[in-house]
Design a protein around this motif. Sequence first.
Motif, PDB file in Angstrom:
ATOM      1  N   THR A   1     -12.428 -38.373  70.127  1.00 10.31           N
ATOM      2  CA  THR A   1     -13.431 -37.346  69.838  1.00 10.31           C
ATOM      3  C   THR A   1     -13.527 -36.367  71.001  1.00 10.31           C
ATOM      4  N   VAL A   2     -13.581 -36.893  72.209  1.00 12.34           N
ATOM      5  CA  VAL A   2     -13.706 -36.037  73.394  1.00 12.34           C
ATOM      6  C   VAL A   2     -12.503 -35.111  73.508  1.00 12.34           C
ATOM      7  N   GLN A   3     -11.311 -35.637  73.328  1.00 10.71           N
ATOM      8  CA  GLN A   3     -10.112 -34.800  73.435  1.00 10.71           C
ATOM      9  C   GLN A   3     -10.096 -33.713  72.365  1.00 10.71           C
ATOM     10  N   ALA A   4     -10.501 -34.044  71.156  1.00 12.18           N
ATOM     11  CA  ALA A   4     -10.546 -33.044  70.082  1.00 12.18           C
ATOM     12  C   ALA A   4     -11.579 -31.960  70.390  1.00 12.18           C
ATOM     13  N   MET A   5     -12.750 -32.371  70.883  1.00  9.23           N
ATOM     14  CA  MET A   5     -13.797 -31.405  71.199  1.00  9.23           C
ATOM     15  C   MET A   5     -13.411 -30.537  72.399  1.00  9.23           C
ATOM     16  N   LEU A   6     -12.747 -31.124  73.382  1.00  5.13           N
ATOM     17  CA  LEU A   6     -12.293 -30.347  74.530  1.00  5.13           C
ATOM     18  C   LEU A   6     -11.315 -29.262  74.094  1.00  5.13           C
ATOM     19  N   LYS A   7     -10.430 -29.608  73.178  1.00  7.95           N
ATOM     20  CA  LYS A   7      -9.465 -28.633  72.670  1.00  7.95           C
ATOM     21  C   LYS A   7     -10.189 -27.469  71.991  1.00  7.95           C
ATOM     22  N   ARG A   8     -11.229 -27.790  71.222  1.00  6.71           N
ATOM     23  CA  ARG A   8     -11.995 -26.739  70.539  1.00  6.71           C
ATOM     24  C   ARG A   8     -12.773 -25.876  71.525  1.00  6.71           C
ATOM     25  N   LEU A   9     -13.370 -26.511  72.517  1.00  2.00           N
ATOM     26  CA  LEU A   9     -14.138 -25.769  73.519  1.00  2.00           C
ATOM     27  C   LEU A   9     -13.230 -24.881  74.378  1.00  2.00           C
ATOM     28  N   LEU A  10     -12.031 -25.364  74.673  1.00  2.00           N
ATOM     29  CA  LEU A  10     -11.050 -24.556  75.405  1.00  2.00           C
ATOM     30  C   LEU A  10     -10.657 -23.325  74.605  1.00  2.00           C
TER      31      LEU A  10
ATOM     32  N   ARG B   1     -12.308 -21.757  72.483  1.00  2.00           N
ATOM     33  CA  ARG B   1     -13.423 -20.805  72.405  1.00  2.00           C
ATOM     34  C   ARG B   1     -13.846 -20.298  73.776  1.00  2.00           C
ATOM     35  N   ASP B   2     -13.083 -20.642  74.811  1.00  2.00           N
ATOM     36  CA  ASP B   2     -13.353 -20.195  76.187  1.00  2.00           C
ATOM     37  C   ASP B   2     -14.720 -20.628  76.702  1.00  2.00           C
ATOM     38  N   LEU B   3     -15.209 -21.755  76.249  1.00  2.00           N
ATOM     39  CA  LEU B   3     -16.478 -22.267  76.745  1.00  2.00           C
ATOM     40  C   LEU B   3     -16.273 -23.230  77.909  1.00  2.00           C
ATOM     41  N   ILE B   4     -15.041 -23.724  78.065  1.00  2.00           N
ATOM     42  CA  ILE B   4     -14.665 -24.543  79.213  1.00  2.00           C
ATOM     43  C   ILE B   4     -13.301 -24.063  79.691  1.00  2.00           C
ATOM     44  N   HIS B   5     -12.935 -24.484  80.890  1.00  2.00           N
ATOM     45  CA  HIS B   5     -11.600 -24.195  81.402  1.00  2.00           C
ATOM     46  C   HIS B   5     -11.107 -25.397  82.207  1.00  2.00           C
ATOM     47  N   VAL B   6      -9.800 -25.470  82.374  1.00  2.00           N
ATOM     48  CA  VAL B   6      -9.210 -26.518  83.206  1.00  2.00           C
ATOM     49  C   VAL B   6      -9.411 -26.072  84.649  1.00  2.00           C
ATOM     50  N   ASP B   7     -10.178 -26.857  85.384  1.00  2.00           N
ATOM     51  CA  ASP B   7     -10.508 -26.507  86.759  1.00  2.00           C
ATOM     52  C   ASP B   7      -9.452 -27.017  87.727  1.00  2.00           C
ATOM     53  N   GLN B   8      -8.911 -28.189  87.428  1.00  2.00           N
ATOM     54  CA  GLN B   8      -7.902 -28.767  88.295  1.00  2.00           C
ATOM     55  C   GLN B   8      -7.153 -29.873  87.569  1.00  2.00           C
ATOM     56  N   ILE B   9      -6.030 -30.246  88.138  1.00  4.07           N
ATOM     57  CA  ILE B   9      -5.253 -31.376  87.640  1.00  4.07           C
ATOM     58  C   ILE B   9      -5.438 -32.499  88.657  1.00  4.07           C
ATOM     59  N   VAL B  10      -5.871 -33.655  88.167  1.00  6.34           N
ATOM     60  CA  VAL B  10      -6.183 -34.774  89.061  1.00  6.34           C
ATOM     61  C   VAL B  10      -5.524 -36.046  88.545  1.00  6.34           C
ATOM     62  N   TYR B  11      -5.431 -37.023  89.412  1.00  3.33           N
ATOM     63  CA  TYR B  11      -4.939 -38.324  88.986  1.00  3.33           C
ATOM     64  C   TYR B  11      -6.085 -39.109  88.371  1.00  3.33           C
ATOM     65  N   SER B  12      -5.826 -39.648  87.209  1.00  7.98           N
ATOM     66  CA  SER B  12      -6.748 -40.576  86.554  1.00  7.98           C
ATOM     67  C   SER B  12      -5.970 -41.889  86.476  1.00  7.98           C
ATOM     68  N   GLY B  13      -6.221 -42.745  87.432  1.00  5.29           N
ATOM     69  CA  GLY B  13      -5.364 -43.919  87.580  1.00  5.29           C
ATOM     70  C   GLY B  13      -4.028 -43.446  88.126  1.00  5.29           C
ATOM     71  N   THR B  14      -2.957 -43.674  87.357  1.00  2.64           N
ATOM     72  CA  THR B  14      -1.622 -43.235  87.786  1.00  2.64           C
ATOM     73  C   THR B  14      -1.127 -42.042  86.976  1.00  2.64           C
TER      74      THR B  14
END
Length: 143
Positions: free
Chosen positions: A44-53, A55-68
């Motif tokens: 659900t979160v990934q689908a909603m993030l795609k929709r919010l992106l 619509r320019d309501l969010i942006h990718v701020d950085q690329i980080v490690y999540s685990g490996t």
Amino acid sequence: MNKKNHAYKLTNREYDILRILWDSQDPLTASGIVERGNGLSINTVQAMLKRLLKRDLIHVDQIVYSGTVLSRAYRPTLSQEDFETRRYADNMRRIQGEDFSCSQFVAAFLGQENDHQKVWKEIDELESLLARKKQELKENGGA
């Protein structure tokens, strides 16, 4: 659906994710949002993030490690206050047409206040803001 006219009309889940991002001091990955969300699944979160992106309501701020794994970390493009203001104006334009103005916007809010002292205080603050804006426009050649 016209993107411009409905940019601020969100589903409950989209709004939940924006609220989580607004409440965070740091950008969050999808898994970070799931950890803070009440009952949100990663799908659900990934689908909603795609929709919010989109619509320019969010942006990718950085690329980080999540685990490996490298993951995107997101931030909202607007503060919650700016978003709510724009959402209100968007709704009013839909109701009253494109002629809906800033003055009508302010009048609508002032009309909701029953405490006359608060209204006077708001009017004084508005006059001060307007005077500063006029000066700014003069300085930038807009008058």
